[in-house]
Design an enzyme around this catalytic site. Structure first.
Site, PDB file in Angstrom:
ATOM      1  CG  ASP A 216       3.912   5.675  -5.801  1.00  0.00           C
ATOM      2  OD1 ASP A 216       3.247   6.149  -5.142  1.00  0.00           O
ATOM      3  OD2 ASP A 216       3.962   4.334  -6.177  1.00  0.00           O
ATOM      4  CG  ASP A 237      -0.673   6.563  -3.001  1.00  0.00           C
ATOM      5  OD1 ASP A 237      -1.630   7.259  -2.359  1.00  0.00           O
ATOM      6  OD2 ASP A 237      -1.118   5.439  -3.233  1.00  0.00           O
ATOM      7  NE  ARG A 300      -4.001   5.501  -1.663  1.00  0.00           N
ATOM      8  CZ  ARG A 300      -4.312   4.898  -2.602  1.00  0.00           C
ATOM      9  NH1 ARG A 300      -5.607   4.137  -2.667  1.00  0.00           N
ATOM     10  NH2 ARG A 300      -3.493   4.676  -3.675  1.00  0.00           N
TER      11      ARG A 300
END
Length: 333
Positions: A216, A237, A300
């Site tokens: 992140d 991510d 995703r």
């Protein structure tokens, strides 16, 4: 919130612009382009401005309230055109003639409700601090000595090294680092969320900046944003959120850290929530590569209508052939 009585509840706003229109080369020009997004002339002509000591209010969102007669209720925010002349603030850890020795103290000196460009010049060095720009302090331009010379570093899981909730935030020549996962342990469970930057504001620009983390790294959470000539590194991510953002001529580098585990990961995780949501990530003329060992999906879905567009970009063999994972949202691809 304000209340505005109307004979009719119908109202038209035009808050969108084409991402492809953003072609300028300088931070100043980019901000001018982003500032073109205004309500339609018809809406502006009919609006009743409410005076305020800090300027005027503009309509941000609107809805219909159930009242005895038609009433339009709307959320208002102060106009932020940043039209006044620049004010320069100098930050340096070594120069005694500078205004401040920390970036946060320079931001704290900006008055609430600011409407002029504040140019904060940051000398080279590693600034070990957490930096926060609150919503009430728009029009701040942070300029470092170059992303290889000026860095902001902090270790945090709950928050982020750099947070901006103020519209019209600009940054150039700065590296933002979250050191929590570095050096990362070999056990996979040791990798946790550690954001280098969290952007929750509209009309923000980052030019020649770097964002370093593992999970992140860049929380591109909300608003219209432009990243040019940037370097973004992470493993899980590491570009995520619900932003409406263009990444141009930038390097997107997949890595679990210098001593991290050689496992697979994911580059983007977009959170668009409806088919009418204008948000999305666009990567144009970017270099998407990474370290050997693990492979990465390009993205995703974090919500049913996630949207990521990659155009005219180089993809190295670190990218998985399947490219994308819909997770539990099969059928929305």
């Amino acid at each position: 919130m304000g209340m505005w009585e109307r004979d009719t509840w119908k109202w038209k706003f035009d808050w969108t612009t084409e991402l492809s229109d953003i072609e300028s080369e300088t931070v100043h020009d980019l901000l001018l382009i982003l500032d073109q997004v205004r309500p339609s002339r018809e809406a502006r002509d009919r609006r009743r401005w409410k005076p305020h000591k800090a300027g005027f209010f503009t309509v941000k969102t609107a809805y219909i309230a159930l009242m005895p007669r038609p009433v339009l209720a709307f959320v208002i925010c102060e106009s932020q055109d940043c039209s006044k002349p620049f004010k320069i603030i100098v930050v340096s850890q070594s120069n005694s003639s500078s205004n401040f020795t920390t970036i946060q103290s320079a931001i704290d000196s900006v008055p609430t409700g600011n409407s002029q460009w504040i140019h904060i010049q940051i000398s080279s060095g590693v600034y070990r601090e957490r930096v926060f720009i609150p919503k009430a302090k728009p029009c701040i331009y942070l300029e470092g000595a170059g992303r290889n010379s000026t860095s902001i570093e902090w270790s945090t899981h709950v928050n982020a090294t750099f947070v901006s909730k103020a519209n019209n935030t600009a940054a150039k020549g700065i590296t933002f680092v979250n050191t929590m996962n570095s050096p990362v342990m070999l056990e996979v469970p040791s990798i946790i969320q550690a954001r280098a930057a969290w952007i929750y504001a509209d009309k923000c620009v980052f030019y020649d900046c770097a964002f370093l983390g593992v999970q992140d790294t860049l929380n591109d959470d909300w608003g219209r944003h432009y990243y040019k000539n940037c370097y973004i590194q992470g493993g899980i991510d590491f570009i995520y959120g619900d932003g409406q953002s263009l990444f141009e001529a930038s390097t997107i580098f997949f890595s679990m850290g210098k001593n991290g585990p050689k496992i697979d990961g994911v580059i983007t995780a977009h959170e668009r929530k409806s088919p009418n949501d204008p948000s999305g990530f666009v990567f144009k003329n970017c270099n998407i590569s990474g370290t050997a060992g693990g492979k990465a999906e390009l993205g995703r879905a974090m919500d049913a209508y996630a949207r990521v567009i990659i155009a005219d970009s180089y993809l190295s063999d670190v990218v998985k052939p399947e490219g994308w994972s819909p997770r539990t949202f099969v059928g929305h691809e």
